[in-house]
Design an enzyme around this catalytic site. Structure first.
Site, mmCIF file in Angstrom:
data_model
loop_
_atom_site.group_PDB
_atom_site.id
_atom_site.type_symbol
_atom_site.label_atom_id
_atom_site.label_comp_id
_atom_site.label_asym_id
_atom_site.label_seq_id
_atom_site.Cartn_x
_atom_site.Cartn_y
_atom_site.Cartn_z
ATOM 1 C CG HIS A 28 27.472 53.706 45.733
ATOM 2 N ND1 HIS A 28 26.574 54.159 46.684
ATOM 3 C CD2 HIS A 28 27.497 54.674 44.786
ATOM 4 C CE1 HIS A 28 26.082 55.326 46.316
ATOM 5 N NE2 HIS A 28 26.640 55.668 45.161
ATOM 6 C CG HIS A 30 27.654 57.035 40.250
ATOM 7 N ND1 HIS A 30 26.308 56.988 39.965
ATOM 8 C CD2 HIS A 30 27.745 57.086 41.607
ATOM 9 C CE1 HIS A 30 25.616 57.018 41.093
ATOM 10 N NE2 HIS A 30 26.470 57.077 42.109
ATOM 11 C CD GLU A 211 24.417 61.419 47.992
ATOM 12 O OE1 GLU A 211 23.511 61.259 47.153
ATOM 13 O OE2 GLU A 211 25.612 61.635 47.683
ATOM 14 C CG ASP A 289 29.075 58.289 45.233
ATOM 15 O OD1 ASP A 289 28.393 57.756 44.348
ATOM 16 O OD2 ASP A 289 28.645 59.224 45.949
ATOM 17 C CG ASP A 290 30.363 60.160 41.615
ATOM 18 O OD1 ASP A 290 30.008 59.656 40.547
ATOM 19 O OD2 ASP A 290 29.570 60.420 42.550
HETATM 20 N N1 ADE Z 1 25.256 60.538 40.698
HETATM 21 C C1 ADE Z 1 26.586 60.394 40.775
HETATM 22 N N2 ADE Z 1 26.983 60.487 42.044
HETATM 23 C C2 ADE Z 1 25.876 60.674 42.805
HETATM 24 C C3 ADE Z 1 25.634 60.826 44.189
HETATM 25 N N3 ADE Z 1 26.609 60.814 45.092
HETATM 26 N N4 ADE Z 1 24.360 61.013 44.590
HETATM 27 C C4 ADE Z 1 23.362 61.048 43.707
HETATM 28 N N5 ADE Z 1 23.539 60.911 42.405
HETATM 29 C C5 ADE Z 1 24.789 60.715 41.934
HETATM 30 ZN ZN ZN Z 2 26.176 57.376 44.107
#
Ligand code: ADE
Ligand code: ZN
Length: 342
Positions: A28, A30, A211, A289-290
């Site tokens: 997971h 992005h 989430e 995630d990010d």
């Molecule tokens: N796009 C990038 N990160 C995200 C996240 N945590 N939740 C939903 N969309 C996303």
């Molecule tokens: Zn995500």
């Protein structure tokens, strides 16, 4: 001094050592969320793009968010500097180079084509840069990968269909489709048609659910979209019956602890449901995630949650095994990677 440090740090040093050295997968991530502020500034300069931040420090200071929407506004703004094929390539190489240092041996990466096509960047530019980066990463560091094309759920289904049409030319490069962006008010069922069509075209399916959104969205993602994996899924942890079902279905969850902390999904990491999922036999995994926005890459996520939830070496091993089991690799490929965990 050493004594003092050992009281301050609740985590056994051997757990941290194991986290760093154990081979693992990230499921997971992005790619747009790996854009470090320094790279954002240098790409803006290279592309003559006018960014609202004067320098990397100012950009970093602006990373101030307390929920998903506040984060997304900043994230989409930052992605504006990604314009050329080489920008996507450089971004991918930068992530894979870090991944190698963290002993990530396989990665499954989200990209959001609509974030770029809506700004006039061609689908082919985005995917070719990403694909070339992945091929080069495997050649240099032996990291295998899969690509997941994510539909933006704040846009309408028609836009997602248009994106799917463009993706069909690149079927061989894309393993799965996903669903991300602003969750509340955009239930999975809004995308029933495009997920059905995506599955008919041979793509596997995943979706962000639970989430910020409710447990109902997690159930809908499974029942209506027929997903193979849940991204986040935090909202599931209070329903014992549902936990049992997730465990029986062997439905993987891709959890992202530092993301949850930064976006206010949990107040502190001691409240994170990861251990509840593991104790209930759910196939939970840890992911970043990010990471450029949430203050940590994969090992930082493992370390933070291990410390807060007092995870031991067998929990860490289980999480690494789960990351391989929950991947979209073939059985034979999984077995080969599991052998490296030992
Ligand atoms: N796009 C990038 N990160 C995200 C996240 N945590 N939740 C939903 N969309 C996303
Ligand atoms: Zn995500």
């Amino acid at each position: 001094m050493v004594y003092l440090l050992s009281i301050i740090s609740h985590m056994d040093n051997s757990v941290e050592k194991l986290i760093k050295k154990i081979p693992k997968a990230e499921l997971h991530l992005h790619i747009e969320g790996t854009l470090e502020s320094e790279m954002m500034l240098s790409l803006a300069k290279r592309n003559n793009f006018e960014l609202k931040y004067r320098d990397a420090e100012e950009a970093k200071r602006a990373y101030n968010f307390s929920n998903l929407q506040e984060f997304l506004d900043i994230y989409y703004e930052g992605a504006g500097v990604l314009l050329q094929e080489e920008d996507f390539y450089d971004l991918m190489i930068a992530y894979l180079s870090r991944a190698k240092d963290e002993n990530i041996i396989h990665t499954e990466i989200f990209f959001d084509p609509q974030t770029h096509t809506s700004r006039g960047v061609k689908f082919s530019t985005v995917i070719t840069g990403i694909r070339n980066g992945l091929v080069e990463g495997e050649r240099r560091w032996g990291i295998s990968s899969k690509l997941i094309m994510s539909y933006l759920r704040h846009l309408d289904e028609k836009d997602a269909f248009k994106t799917l049409e463009e993706a069909l030319k690149y079927k061989g490069w894309i393993t799965a489709v996903g669903l991300d962006s602003s969750e509340v008010g955009h239930p999975p069922s809004k995308f029933r048609g495009v997920f059905e069509r995506s599955a008919r075209e041979g793509f596997l399916t995943v979706a962000h659910a639970g989430e910020e959104g409710p447990l109902e969205y997690v159930k809908e993602a499974i029942e209506v979209l027929g997903i193979a994996r849940i991204d986040h899924g935090n909202a599931s942890h209070r329903d014992r019956e549902f936990l049992k079902k997730l465990s029986e279905m062997k439905m993987p969850l891709t959890l992202c602890p530092l993301s949850n902390l930064k976006l206010g999904v949990v107040k502190n990491l001691r409240e994170h449901p990861l251990k509840i999922f593991l104790d209930a036999g759910v196939m939970a995994t840890v992911n970043s995630d990010d990471p450029a926005y949430f203050g940590g890459y994969l090992n930082d996520n493992y370390i933070a949650v291990a410390e807060s939830l007092s995870l031991n070496e067998s929990h860490i091993k289980k999480l690494a095994v789960n990351s391989i089991e929950a991947s979209f690799l073939s059985k034979a490929e999984k077995n080969a990677l599991l052998e490296r965990i030992g």
